[in-house]
Design a protein around this motif. Structure first.
Motif, PDB file in Angstrom:
ATOM      1  N   TYR A   1      -4.200  -8.258  -8.188  1.00  9.38           N
ATOM      2  CA  TYR A   1      -3.766  -8.600  -9.310  1.00  9.38           C
ATOM      3  C   TYR A   1      -2.423  -9.228  -9.795  1.00  9.38           C
ATOM      4  CZ  TYR A   1      -7.496  -5.133 -10.926  1.00  9.38           C
ATOM      5  OH  TYR A   1      -8.578  -4.566 -10.812  1.00  9.38           O
ATOM      6  N   ASP A   2      -1.469  -8.758  -8.796  1.00  8.37           N
ATOM      7  CA  ASP A   2      -0.052  -9.031  -8.647  1.00  8.37           C
ATOM      8  C   ASP A   2       0.162 -10.590  -8.422  1.00  8.37           C
ATOM      9  OD1 ASP A   2       0.867  -6.695  -9.236  1.00  8.37           O
ATOM     10  OD2 ASP A   2       1.385  -6.394  -7.196  1.00  8.37           O
ATOM     11  N   ILE A   3      -0.674 -10.925  -7.345  1.00 10.22           N
ATOM     12  CA  ILE A   3      -0.498 -12.523  -7.111  1.00 10.22           C
ATOM     13  C   ILE A   3      -1.280 -13.345  -8.079  1.00 10.22           C
ATOM     14  CG2 ILE A   3      -1.277 -14.273  -5.269  1.00 10.22           C
ATOM     15  CD1 ILE A   3       0.902 -12.322  -4.356  1.00 10.22           C
ATOM     16  N   LYS A   4      -2.365 -12.927  -8.501  1.00 16.19           N
ATOM     17  CA  LYS A   4      -2.888 -13.734  -9.688  1.00 16.19           C
ATOM     18  C   LYS A   4      -2.100 -13.662 -10.873  1.00 16.19           C
ATOM     19  CE  LYS A   4      -7.686 -13.626  -8.423  1.00 16.19           C
ATOM     20  NZ  LYS A   4      -9.151 -13.821  -8.703  1.00 16.19           N
ATOM     21  N   ASP A   5      -1.309 -12.844 -11.297  1.00 14.32           N
ATOM     22  CA  ASP A   5      -0.426 -13.100 -12.295  1.00 14.32           C
ATOM     23  C   ASP A   5       0.794 -13.855 -11.843  1.00 14.32           C
ATOM     24  OD1 ASP A   5      -1.140 -11.720 -14.418  1.00 14.32           O
ATOM     25  OD2 ASP A   5      -0.214  -9.870 -14.228  1.00 14.32           O
ATOM     26  N   ALA A   6       0.940 -13.867 -10.634  1.00 15.75           N
ATOM     27  CA  ALA A   6       2.103 -14.824 -10.207  1.00 15.75           C
ATOM     28  C   ALA A   6       1.528 -16.387 -10.300  1.00 15.75           C
ATOM     29  CB  ALA A   6       2.434 -14.788  -8.779  1.00 15.75           C
ATOM     30  N   ILE A   7       0.140 -16.493  -9.989  1.00 15.89           N
ATOM     31  CA  ILE A   7      -0.414 -17.926 -10.312  1.00 15.89           C
ATOM     32  C   ILE A   7      -0.421 -18.274 -11.815  1.00 15.89           C
ATOM     33  CG2 ILE A   7      -2.520 -19.079 -10.034  1.00 15.89           C
ATOM     34  CD1 ILE A   7      -3.195 -17.460  -7.492  1.00 15.89           C
ATOM     35  N   ARG A   8      -0.527 -17.160 -12.600  1.00 17.39           N
ATOM     36  CA  ARG A   8      -0.342 -17.407 -13.976  1.00 17.39           C
ATOM     37  C   ARG A   8       1.187 -17.936 -14.504  1.00 17.39           C
ATOM     38  NH1 ARG A   8      -3.545 -12.590 -14.281  1.00 17.39           N
ATOM     39  NH2 ARG A   8      -5.804 -13.079 -14.354  1.00 17.39           N
ATOM     40  N   TRP A   9       1.941 -17.247 -13.987  1.00 18.28           N
ATOM     41  CA  TRP A   9       3.332 -17.272 -14.099  1.00 18.28           C
ATOM     42  C   TRP A   9       3.819 -18.955 -13.863  1.00 18.28           C
ATOM     43  CZ3 TRP A   9       7.667 -19.028 -11.871  1.00 18.28           C
ATOM     44  CH2 TRP A   9       8.932 -18.643 -12.531  1.00 18.28           C
ATOM     45  N   VAL A  10       3.292 -19.156 -12.605  1.00 19.33           N
ATOM     46  CA  VAL A  10       3.533 -20.584 -12.137  1.00 19.33           C
ATOM     47  C   VAL A  10       2.986 -21.829 -13.095  1.00 19.33           C
ATOM     48  CG1 VAL A  10       3.017 -22.416 -10.319  1.00 19.33           C
ATOM     49  CG2 VAL A  10       3.785 -20.171  -9.756  1.00 19.33           C
TER      50      VAL A  10
ATOM     51  N   SER B   1       0.909  -1.255  -0.015  1.00 19.78           N
ATOM     52  CA  SER B   1       0.000   0.072   0.086  1.00 19.78           C
ATOM     53  C   SER B   1       0.712   1.181   0.008  1.00 19.78           C
ATOM     54  CB  SER B   1      -0.951  -0.042   1.185  1.00 19.78           C
ATOM     55  OG  SER B   1      -0.214   0.038   2.414  1.00 19.78           O
ATOM     56  N   THR B   2       2.118   1.213   0.161  1.00 24.87           N
ATOM     57  CA  THR B   2       3.120   2.297  -0.155  1.00 24.87           C
ATOM     58  C   THR B   2       3.369   2.695  -1.593  1.00 24.87           C
ATOM     59  OG1 THR B   2       4.857   0.924  -0.116  1.00 24.87           O
ATOM     60  CG2 THR B   2       4.360   2.093   2.246  1.00 24.87           C
ATOM     61  N   GLU B   3       2.837   1.734  -2.450  1.00 25.42           N
ATOM     62  CA  GLU B   3       3.065   1.921  -3.795  1.00 25.42           C
ATOM     63  C   GLU B   3       1.619   1.952  -4.584  1.00 25.42           C
ATOM     64  OE1 GLU B   3       5.500  -0.577  -7.365  1.00 25.42           O
ATOM     65  OE2 GLU B   3       5.478  -1.391  -5.178  1.00 25.42           O
ATOM     66  N   ALA B   4       0.833   0.988  -4.000  1.00 32.35           N
ATOM     67  CA  ALA B   4      -0.407   0.825  -4.860  1.00 32.35           C
ATOM     68  C   ALA B   4      -1.400   0.645  -3.974  1.00 32.35           C
ATOM     69  CB  ALA B   4      -0.394   0.054  -6.214  1.00 32.35           C
ATOM     70  N   LEU B   5      -2.854   0.968  -4.152  1.00 26.81           N
ATOM     71  CA  LEU B   5      -3.908   0.690  -3.556  1.00 26.81           C
ATOM     72  C   LEU B   5      -4.600  -0.726  -3.850  1.00 26.81           C
ATOM     73  CD1 LEU B   5      -5.599   4.247  -2.990  1.00 26.81           C
ATOM     74  CD2 LEU B   5      -3.924   3.052  -1.496  1.00 26.81           C
ATOM     75  N   PHE B   6      -5.442  -1.252  -3.012  1.00 27.89           N
ATOM     76  CA  PHE B   6      -6.294  -2.331  -3.379  1.00 27.89           C
ATOM     77  C   PHE B   6      -7.103  -2.161  -4.573  1.00 27.89           C
ATOM     78  CE2 PHE B   6     -10.603  -4.418  -3.269  1.00 27.89           C
ATOM     79  CZ  PHE B   6     -10.267  -5.649  -3.077  1.00 27.89           C
ATOM     80  N   PRO B   7      -7.170  -3.058  -5.682  1.00 24.41           N
ATOM     81  CA  PRO B   7      -6.835  -4.319  -5.801  1.00 24.41           C
ATOM     82  C   PRO B   7      -5.348  -4.773  -6.388  1.00 24.41           C
ATOM     83  CG  PRO B   7      -8.401  -3.858  -7.399  1.00 24.41           C
ATOM     84  CD  PRO B   7      -8.221  -2.620  -6.838  1.00 24.41           C
ATOM     85  N   ALA B   8      -4.469  -3.766  -6.395  1.00 29.01           N
ATOM     86  CA  ALA B   8      -3.325  -4.002  -6.957  1.00 29.01           C
ATOM     87  C   ALA B   8      -2.438  -5.334  -6.506  1.00 29.01           C
ATOM     88  CB  ALA B   8      -2.299  -2.793  -6.868  1.00 29.01           C
ATOM     89  N   ALA B   9      -2.481  -5.476  -5.303  1.00 27.69           N
ATOM     90  CA  ALA B   9      -1.774  -6.557  -5.034  1.00 27.69           C
ATOM     91  C   ALA B   9      -2.521  -7.979  -5.471  1.00 27.69           C
ATOM     92  CB  ALA B   9      -1.805  -6.700  -3.340  1.00 27.69           C
TER      93      ALA B   9
END
Length: 322
Positions: free
Chosen positions: A145-154, A135-143
């Motif tokens: 989106y990031d974790i879902k992209d990590a799941i896609r990457w896996v 949250s120092t960088e971006a507000l919900f729901p940015a985190a």
């Protein structure tokens, strides 16, 4: 595994509350918040639990490690993760575990869970430790989106790491526990898929391990949103006090989306009661470490039992083929 097309489902109730002109960005400093770390947690906890020992990184000869892998780019911003896996390749594709760090969606670091990833990798799991925008960088729901992209990457890299794409686990501690539960309840939900939602790679996880992560921001037992003494971590993350946008706080709660299709979930909880908010409404499997502090999974004597509960749970969810 394919995800739904972005245009197939619209949540009219929630779309207007995700973005609003009155959303506060006061918490976006652009600077990392170092207020929570394993060392800080140890120094605070040892005062009340003098016999604890901070778990340090392991050096297993059987485990390979790849560090600082870029899994997502947002402009010039690179999001990274680590991979931990056995050197000797098995004939059977492995269970993949994404280990999501805590820190109030504002602090903490993925390095805190290297020991856990190393230990689980030594047992045959393929573990990943993704960072996400705080949250120092971006507000919900940015985190999200990031974790879902990590799941896609896996899933994209399943062949490289010998992963079974039908055996992907979201595991997290504290804020990471909340995020792991959110992954479990909102897989392939277009509202929370981000710009990568049309890649037709599923973000649905097949099991969840929530270590002391809240399940509902609007539950009576939840302490997030009490800004009377200082701004709460969730208030910074959402950009709204709870009273100003209760619907957003509800929309951000994993409990709001629990259904019959929610994957098997293991809860490992400390004895801190307000970290259990919503648990009884959600529960599938539970163990509570009696008398334990919030950061118990970082310390002995709870680290090894934590690993065993996880391993036992995942063996039940994904039994070995005979």
């Amino acid at each position: 595994m394919s995800g739904k097309n972005c245009s197939t489902l619209v949540f009219l109730l929630f779309i207007p509350i995700i973005v609003s002109f009155s959303q506060s960005r006061i918490g976006i400093t652009g600077k990392p918040d170092s207020s929570y770390s394993s060392r800080v947690a140890y120094e605070q906890t040892v005062k009340t639990h003098p016999d604890i020992k901070l778990i340090k990184e392991f050096r297993f000869e059987t485990v390979n490690e790849k560090r600082n892998i870029i899994y997502r780019k947002i402009g010039d911003r690179e999001l990274k993760l680590e991979a931990f896996y056995l050197k000797e390749k098995s004939n059977v594709p492995a269970v993949a575990i994404l280990i999501i760090h805590g820190g109030g969606w504002r602090s903490g670091n993925r390095t805190q869970h290297y020991p856990l990833a190393q230990k689980l990798a030594s047992l045959g799991y393929v573990c990943f430790t993704p960072e996400y925008r705080l949250s120092t960088e971006a507000l919900f729901p940015a985190a999200i989106y990031d974790i879902k992209d990590a799941i896609r990457w896996v899933r994209k890299n399943a062949t490289t790491y010998n992963i079974d794409t039908a055996k992907v686990v979201a595991m997290g501690f504290s804020a990471g526990g909340e995020l792991s539960a959110f992954m479990g309840t909102t897989g392939n939900m277009p509202l929370f898929e981000g710009e990568s939602c049309c890649e037709n790679i599923s973000t649905r996880v097949n099991a969840v391990v929530d270590i002391d992560g809240t399940l509902s921001f609007v539950h009576p037992d939840c302490r997030e949103g009490d800004d009377s003494k200082r701004i709460s971590a969730a208030t910074y993350w959402f950009g709204y006090p709870k009273k100003d946008n209760l619907k957003l706080w509800e929309a951000a709660s994993p409990l709001s989306y629990v259904s019959g299709s929610t994957p098997p979930t293991l809860f490992l909880n400390s004895s801190v009661p307000w970290m259990h908010a919503g648990r009884q409404d959600y529960i599938n499997v539970l163990h509570e470490f009696e008398g334990s502090p919030h950061s118990f999974c970082l310390f002995d004597p709870w680290f090894e039992p934590t690993v065993k509960y996880m391993d036992d749970f995942l063996k039940k969810v994904f039994p070995a083929k005979k």
